[in-house]
Design a protein around this motif. Structure first.
Motif, PDB file in Angstrom:
ATOM      1  N   UNK A 278       0.833  -1.202   0.000  1.00 12.74           N
ATOM      2  CA  UNK A 278       0.000   0.000   0.000  1.00 12.74           C
ATOM      3  C   UNK A 278       0.867   1.251   0.000  1.00 12.74           C
ATOM      4  N   UNK A 279       1.916   1.241   0.799  1.00 16.66           N
ATOM      5  CA  UNK A 279       2.843   2.371   0.798  1.00 16.66           C
ATOM      6  C   UNK A 279       3.471   2.535  -0.588  1.00 16.66           C
ATOM      7  N   UNK A 280       3.874   1.418  -1.189  1.00 15.87           N
ATOM      8  CA  UNK A 280       4.467   1.456  -2.524  1.00 15.87           C
ATOM      9  C   UNK A 280       3.508   2.076  -3.530  1.00 15.87           C
ATOM     10  N   UNK A 281       2.274   1.606  -3.542  1.00 15.09           N
ATOM     11  CA  UNK A 281       1.324   2.089  -4.540  1.00 15.09           C
ATOM     12  C   UNK A 281       0.831   3.501  -4.264  1.00 15.09           C
ATOM     13  N   UNK A 282       0.880   3.942  -3.012  1.00 21.29           N
ATOM     14  CA  UNK A 282       0.543   5.329  -2.712  1.00 21.29           C
ATOM     15  C   UNK A 282       1.428   6.269  -3.512  1.00 21.29           C
ATOM     16  N   UNK A 283       2.718   5.953  -3.571  1.00 25.27           N
ATOM     17  CA  UNK A 283       3.662   6.838  -4.259  1.00 25.27           C
ATOM     18  C   UNK A 283       3.869   6.449  -5.731  1.00 25.27           C
ATOM     19  N   UNK A 284       3.853   5.159  -6.031  1.00 23.53           N
ATOM     20  CA  UNK A 284       4.023   4.753  -7.427  1.00 23.53           C
ATOM     21  C   UNK A 284       2.875   5.291  -8.284  1.00 23.53           C
ATOM     22  N   UNK A 285       1.676   5.299  -7.723  1.00 22.79           N
ATOM     23  CA  UNK A 285       0.527   5.809  -8.479  1.00 22.79           C
ATOM     24  C   UNK A 285       0.726   7.283  -8.831  1.00 22.79           C
ATOM     25  N   UNK A 286       1.211   8.060  -7.881  1.00 24.71           N
ATOM     26  CA  UNK A 286       1.452   9.481  -8.141  1.00 24.71           C
ATOM     27  C   UNK A 286       2.560   9.673  -9.171  1.00 24.71           C
ATOM     28  N   UNK A 287       3.622   8.854  -9.041  1.00 27.53           N
ATOM     29  CA  UNK A 287       4.748   8.966  -9.969  1.00 27.53           C
ATOM     30  C   UNK A 287       4.311   8.630 -11.386  1.00 27.53           C
ATOM     31  N   UNK A 288       3.592   7.537 -11.557  1.00 20.96           N
ATOM     32  CA  UNK A 288       3.158   7.122 -12.889  1.00 20.96           C
ATOM     33  C   UNK A 288       2.119   8.079 -13.459  1.00 20.96           C
ATOM     34  N   UNK A 289       1.239   8.580 -12.603  1.00 20.61           N
ATOM     35  CA  UNK A 289       0.223   9.513 -13.084  1.00 20.61           C
ATOM     36  C   UNK A 289       0.860  10.796 -13.594  1.00 20.61           C
ATOM     37  N   UNK A 290       1.821  11.312 -12.847  1.00 17.35           N
ATOM     38  CA  UNK A 290       2.466  12.555 -13.244  1.00 17.35           C
ATOM     39  C   UNK A 290       3.438  12.360 -14.402  1.00 17.35           C
ATOM     40  N   UNK A 291       3.930  11.138 -14.586  1.00 16.42           N
ATOM     41  CA  UNK A 291       4.873  10.877 -15.677  1.00 16.42           C
ATOM     42  C   UNK A 291       4.179  10.833 -17.037  1.00 16.42           C
ATOM     43  N   UNK A 292       2.853  10.605 -17.060  1.00 16.79           N
ATOM     44  CA  UNK A 292       2.140  10.637 -18.329  1.00 16.79           C
ATOM     45  C   UNK A 292       1.390   9.362 -18.646  1.00 16.79           C
ATOM     46  N   UNK A 293       0.645   9.396 -19.754  1.00 18.60           N
ATOM     47  CA  UNK A 293      -0.263   8.305 -20.098  1.00 18.60           C
ATOM     48  C   UNK A 293       0.438   6.979 -20.342  1.00 18.60           C
TER      49      UNK A 293
END
Length: 347
Positions: A278-293
């Protein structure tokens, strides 16, 4: 126009522009948001709302002994990510009471923590800076806004003065440094900056240097500067988010961290997991979302479906063994990123 007025106007625009549109009575959802996702989110929010105590806090354990400020701030962010404010939305009461509780835990030295927070008060401090800074522009009560402003300003000072000589933070102010607390402070400071508060530039620059010191040969980030070259995937994902927040979108460290994290994701395909999923996906989701489609389209549908499938009958998720308040709050933050309600999570 003053910074605070500009921030408030910006937040009103965000709420207006991000409110779901309807055509012939049917809601138009953001990409990758499905009716099943909306239903899952609603169940999660309803569960969280029932967990709030009369005093406004969200407790991890029944006796209330573990991380109440952290849990309350994360739950508050989950409600904000749904478009609620202290005066608007079906969970306005929960946001308002969470805000009051977090404010009540501010100490004279600037630390925002309920007692020792299990010996790790800087987690709650960082999450509360993020929550209070996010709610600041939505608050319409001038007296409450003034209280938030004071607590955030004092909190910024505490974080800045508690930074280690290497540029990071650890569980207590000035006690040393490690990656997970460092990224929590960086994101809290970024939210404060976005809300119009002054954040010392040197504090952010030193924190970026700390992450650079902690890079491993694999391209990711280790637990701490003194912990060897054991790359930590969750902290590496969190570092990307913080580097993006600091404007370091194309820095070598951000690019190498993204390469490492994305390669790990592709190896695992649909279930991006670790010992702290959950900690991983909290930040990975933000990173991938901001990195683009390219990244988001590959990542989000699988995680979305996995979260919906793993949701308990009562609407909760029990995250990383920390508890259902943590797991449910994190799951909701991740699933609601496409709503774009909070500036800290936007592209």
């Amino acid at each position: 126009m003053k910074n605070n007025q500009r921030w408030m106007l910006c937040m009103l625009c965000v709420v207006f522009l991000c409110t779901p549109l309807t055509v012939r009575g049917e809601e138009i959802l953001p990409r990758h948001m499905t009716p099943a996702t909306v239903k899952s989110i609603q169940r999660g929010l309803d569960y969280l709302a029932k967990q709030q105590t009369a005093g406004g806090s969200f407790q991890t354990t029944q006796d209330g002994s573990t991380y109440p400020v952290s849990m309350t701030s994360l739950a508050g962010i989950a409600f904000l990510a749904n478009g609620n404010t202290p005066s608007r939305g079906p969970y306005a009461d929960q946001v308002r009471k969470a805000t009051e509780y977090v404010l009540s835990q501010a100490q004279e030295n600037g630390l925002i923590a309920a007692g020792s927070e299990n010996g790790r008060p800087m987690y709650g401090h960082g999450f509360s800076l993020l929550f209070l800074s996010s709610v600041f522009g939505m608050e319409t009560d001038a007296k409450v806004r003034a209280r938030i402003a004071k607590v955030v300003k004092d909190g910024i000072q505490l974080t800045s003065s508690g930074q280690s000589n290497l540029g990071g933070w650890i569980y207590t102010p000035g006690g040393g440094d490690e990656g997970s607390v460092t990224v929590t402070q960086m994101q809290g400071l970024r939210a404060a900056h976005d809300a119009g508060f002054t954040v010392p530039k040197s504090t952010i620059q030193n924190a970026i240097k700390y992450l650079e010191l902690c890079q491993t040969p694999e391209g990711g980030i280790r637990y701490s500067y003194h912990s060897g070259n054991d790359t930590r995937l969750p902290i590496s994902a969190a570092a990307i988010t913080c580097l993006y927040s600091a404007g370091e979108y194309e820095s070598p460290l951000a690019e190498e961290c993204m390469k490492y994290v994305y390669e790990q994701f592709k190896k695992q395909k649909t279930n991006f997991q670790s010992g702290h999923s959950f900690y991983l996906n909290l930040y990975a989701s933000q990173a991938f979302y901001q990195a683009g489609d390219e990244y988001w389209n590959a990542y989000f549908p699988g995680l979305r479906d996995s979260l919906i499938k793993s949701q308990a009958a009562d609407g909760s998720w029990n995250g990383d063994g920390v508890g259902p308040v943590f797991g449910t709050s994190v799951a909701l933050i991740v699933m609601q990123l496409p709503y774009k309600y909070l500036p800290i999570y936007q592209r």
